[in-house]
Structures are given as C-alpha cells and as structure tokens.
Scaffold this active site. Structure first.
Site, PDB file in Angstrom:
ATOM      1  N   PRO A  77      34.318 -51.919  19.233  1.00 39.63           N
ATOM      2  CA  PRO A  77      35.115 -52.818  18.391  1.00 39.63           C
ATOM      3  C   PRO A  77      35.594 -54.005  19.225  1.00 39.63           C
ATOM      4  O   PRO A  77      35.863 -53.859  20.426  1.00 39.63           O
ATOM      5  CB  PRO A  77      36.279 -51.935  17.928  1.00 39.63           C
ATOM      6  CG  PRO A  77      36.333 -50.816  18.906  1.00 39.63           C
ATOM      7  CD  PRO A  77      34.960 -50.632  19.432  1.00 39.63           C
ATOM      8  N   HIS A  78      35.664 -55.165  18.594  1.00 40.94           N
ATOM      9  CA  HIS A  78      35.996 -56.368  19.342  1.00 40.94           C
ATOM     10  C   HIS A  78      36.488 -57.475  18.429  1.00 40.94           C
ATOM     11  O   HIS A  78      36.226 -57.455  17.229  1.00 40.94           O
ATOM     12  CB  HIS A  78      34.776 -56.872  20.118  1.00 40.94           C
ATOM     13  CG  HIS A  78      33.607 -57.164  19.229  1.00 40.94           C
ATOM     14  ND1 HIS A  78      32.753 -56.195  18.793  1.00 40.94           N
ATOM     15  CD2 HIS A  78      33.172 -58.320  18.680  1.00 40.94           C
ATOM     16  CE1 HIS A  78      31.833 -56.737  18.011  1.00 40.94           C
ATOM     17  NE2 HIS A  78      32.067 -58.020  17.930  1.00 40.94           N
TER      18      HIS A  78
END
Length: 166
Positions: A77-78
């Site tokens: 996730p980013h």
C-alpha cells in the site's frame, strides 16, 4: 540536477525503515485494521504529519483503485500525497494472513507501506521499483517472515539490498 540523480542512485529502501516502523506477527482481522496500524506506525515515526489525509489517500488507492497485493503473500500500500514529511516505509508481518484481493489468490502476510511527499513523485516510483525488485526473491521473503526481531527484519532486507544492488 546531477546531485539529485546521484541521490537516487544511492537510495536504499532499508534506510527508510527503523525499528519503530516495523512490527512483526501483528494480529489484525481486516485489511482496514492493517492499514490503520501501518498509518499509525508511520505517523508515530514522524513520517506522516497529517495522518487523516494520508490514511484517506491510501484507502482510496486500496479500495477504489485496486488492491496493492503483488502476489506471493505481499502487499505494498502506498500514497504520494500531502501530509507526508519525508519518504518513509513501515513494514508488518502478520500472524494470520489476510485476503487482500491478490490476483494470485494468495492471502497476504507481509506488507510494506510507502509514504512519499507529492513533490518527490520520482522517489516514490524508485522506492516502489526497488522494493518490488527485492521482493521478487523468494528466499528474502521467506527470511523476512522468519525474522525474530525488528532489527533482524531490517538487517535481512539491508543485506539483500546490498547484495542485489552492489
């Protein structure tokens, strides 16, 4: 410009982790709980200055833009958004793997959350590429799952990075 290019060449993802941004064998029940925990790690570490804005950006990316699971039990996730003070990574291993919507159908138990300020978009892409390159090594992934401490986790990643990009 030349100085900036040199900085990119020496960027080490393992340097973006510290013992306070890593948690081993966390017990979370949902992807949302896991994201909440990762944002808390980043925020308490000073990487995120606006946890609400960053959390919103990560969740929009995760739930509206498609899963960040990359297969083999891994997720990245980013977000590259306001509310991030400097590039940083938080990492978790989970005691119980979660369905993260991976294309390979494998539940996720190793997660790296990448946070980058919006003015550093190129670093965001570089960090993502470098992490994916490292995590393609099944021996490294196995070793990260077996890490006995936060320091051990970072050391295993750092050694692999030094070998791969020496």
């Amino acid at each position: 410009m030349r100085h900036r290019a040199k900085e990119r060449e020496v960027l080490r993802v393992s340097d973006l982790l510290n013992r306070d941004s890593v948690m081993l064998r966390a017990e979370t029940g949902t992807v949302q709980e896991t994201l909440d925990l990762l944002v808390d790690l980043q925020e308490s570490n000073g990487i995120i200055t606006n946890g609400t804005a960053y959390h919103r950006a990560v969740c929009e990316r995760e739930f509206a833009g498609g899963s960040t699971a990359i297969g083999d039990g891994l997720a990245l996730p980013h977000a590259c958004t306001a509310g991030v003070a400097a590039p940083g990574i938080a990492a978790l291993t989970l005691r119980y793997a979660l369905d993260w919507g991976a294309a390979d159908g494998q539940p996720v138990d190793v997660i790296f959350m990448i946070a980058v300020p919006p003015e550093q978009q190129s670093e965001h892409l570089l960090i993502m590429a470098r992490l994916v390159n490292l995590l393609c090594d099944p021996i490294l992934v196995r070793d990260l799952r077996r890490a006995v401490s936060r320091e051990d986790f970072i050391l295993r990643l750092s050694r692999a990075e030094a070998e791969r990009f020496a």
